[in-house]
Design a protein around this motif. Structure first.
Motif, PDB file in Angstrom:
ATOM      1  N   THR A   1       0.758  -1.181   0.030  1.00 36.83           N
ATOM      2  CA  THR A   1       0.029   0.112   0.086  1.00 36.83           C
ATOM      3  C   THR A   1       0.961   1.121   0.258  1.00 36.83           C
ATOM      4  O   THR A   1       0.619   2.153  -0.751  1.00 36.83           O
ATOM      5  CB  THR A   1      -1.018   0.031   1.300  1.00 36.83           C
ATOM      6  OG1 THR A   1      -1.504  -1.424   1.123  1.00 36.83           O
ATOM      7  CG2 THR A   1      -1.750   1.316   1.138  1.00 36.83           C
ATOM      8  N   ASP A   2       1.816   1.276   0.789  1.00 40.39           N
ATOM      9  CA  ASP A   2       2.670   2.476   0.907  1.00 40.39           C
ATOM     10  C   ASP A   2       4.125   2.537   0.484  1.00 40.39           C
ATOM     11  O   ASP A   2       4.794   3.488   0.697  1.00 40.39           O
ATOM     12  CB  ASP A   2       2.774   2.863   2.408  1.00 40.39           C
ATOM     13  CG  ASP A   2       1.341   3.107   3.058  1.00 40.39           C
ATOM     14  OD1 ASP A   2       0.786   4.224   2.432  1.00 40.39           O
ATOM     15  OD2 ASP A   2       0.635   2.499   3.672  1.00 40.39           O
TER      16      ASP A   2
ATOM     17  N   GLN B   1       5.492  -2.416   6.078  1.00 37.47           N
ATOM     18  CA  GLN B   1       3.969  -2.248   5.778  1.00 37.47           C
ATOM     19  C   GLN B   1       3.092  -1.923   7.205  1.00 37.47           C
ATOM     20  O   GLN B   1       2.299  -1.183   7.718  1.00 37.47           O
ATOM     21  CB  GLN B   1       3.294  -2.815   4.722  1.00 37.47           C
ATOM     22  CG  GLN B   1       1.925  -2.332   4.547  1.00 37.47           C
ATOM     23  CD  GLN B   1       1.945  -0.942   4.240  1.00 37.47           C
ATOM     24  OE1 GLN B   1       2.521  -0.420   2.869  1.00 37.47           O
ATOM     25  NE2 GLN B   1       1.171  -0.144   4.652  1.00 37.47           N
ATOM     26  N   LYS B   2       3.418  -2.950   8.008  1.00 39.78           N
ATOM     27  CA  LYS B   2       2.863  -3.319   9.414  1.00 39.78           C
ATOM     28  C   LYS B   2       3.302  -2.077  10.146  1.00 39.78           C
ATOM     29  O   LYS B   2       2.485  -1.590  11.004  1.00 39.78           O
ATOM     30  CB  LYS B   2       3.180  -4.697   9.889  1.00 39.78           C
ATOM     31  CG  LYS B   2       2.502  -5.456   9.318  1.00 39.78           C
ATOM     32  CD  LYS B   2       2.948  -6.844   9.967  1.00 39.78           C
ATOM     33  CE  LYS B   2       2.089  -8.203   9.141  1.00 39.78           C
ATOM     34  NZ  LYS B   2       2.632  -9.453   9.750  1.00 39.78           N
TER      35      LYS B   2
ATOM     36  N   THR C   1       1.387   1.201   9.039  1.00 39.24           N
ATOM     37  CA  THR C   1       0.026   0.973   9.443  1.00 39.24           C
ATOM     38  C   THR C   1      -0.284   1.363  10.717  1.00 39.24           C
ATOM     39  O   THR C   1      -0.917   1.848  11.281  1.00 39.24           O
ATOM     40  CB  THR C   1      -0.695  -0.279   9.067  1.00 39.24           C
ATOM     41  OG1 THR C   1      -0.466  -0.445   7.496  1.00 39.24           O
ATOM     42  CG2 THR C   1      -2.061  -0.606   9.328  1.00 39.24           C
TER      43      THR C   1
ATOM     44  N   GLY D   1       0.969   4.978  11.666  1.00 35.11           N
ATOM     45  CA  GLY D   1      -0.018   5.826  10.657  1.00 35.11           C
ATOM     46  C   GLY D   1       0.918   6.986  10.164  1.00 35.11           C
ATOM     47  O   GLY D   1       0.411   7.894   9.835  1.00 35.11           O
TER      48      GLY D   1
END
Length: 133
Positions: free
Chosen positions: A18-19, A45-46, A49, A52
């Motif tokens: 996603t990022d 990614q974790k 997330t 944030g």
């Protein structure tokens, strides 16, 4: 997980999650190809997330020539295999970041705390290793 080879020129803008994009993992000497372990991407990614906030990568994949120029880097560095990243998050301390990474890799992987340079080394090796640099 798998170590994948990408081309900076061809795949640089490709999203790995996603990022994260391929170009964020490139060797700072600009060489091609770029090797990236898919498990490393999942861990990063974790982290992204959870906090944030953007996860900034100082260094991920390194060629042997580039790695040899790094202070304190070994010939067995996980960066050589695309399994490591040196990261920081604005407003998040080294200890807070490392403590969260510990929850993701409690019995394996490498976690290095670098207070002077304000980053955390994260790698997805099979063995467990912890240090302060």
């Amino acid at each position: 997980m798998a170590i994948n080879a990408y081309s900076l020129a061809k795949d640089g803008t490709k999203k790995l999650s996603t990022d994260f994009k391929v170009r964020e993992f490139r060797c700072k000497d600009g060489s091609d190809p770029i090797f990236i372990d898919s498990e490393l991407v999942e861990v990063l990614q974790k982290i992204r997330t959870h906090f944030g906030k953007a996860v900034n990568i100082n260094s991920a994949f390194r060629t042997a020539a580039h790695n040899a120029k790094q202070k304190k880097a070994s010939h067995y560095s996980q960066h050589l295999y695309g399994k490591a990243a040196d990261i920081w998050i604005a407003g998040v301390s080294v200890d807070t970041l490392a403590a969260y990474v510990e929850t993701l890799l409690p019995n394996r992987g490498g976690i290095g705390r670098y207070y002077n340079d304000n980053f955390v080394h994260v790698d997805v090796r099979a063995a467990k290793s912890r240090w302060k640099g």
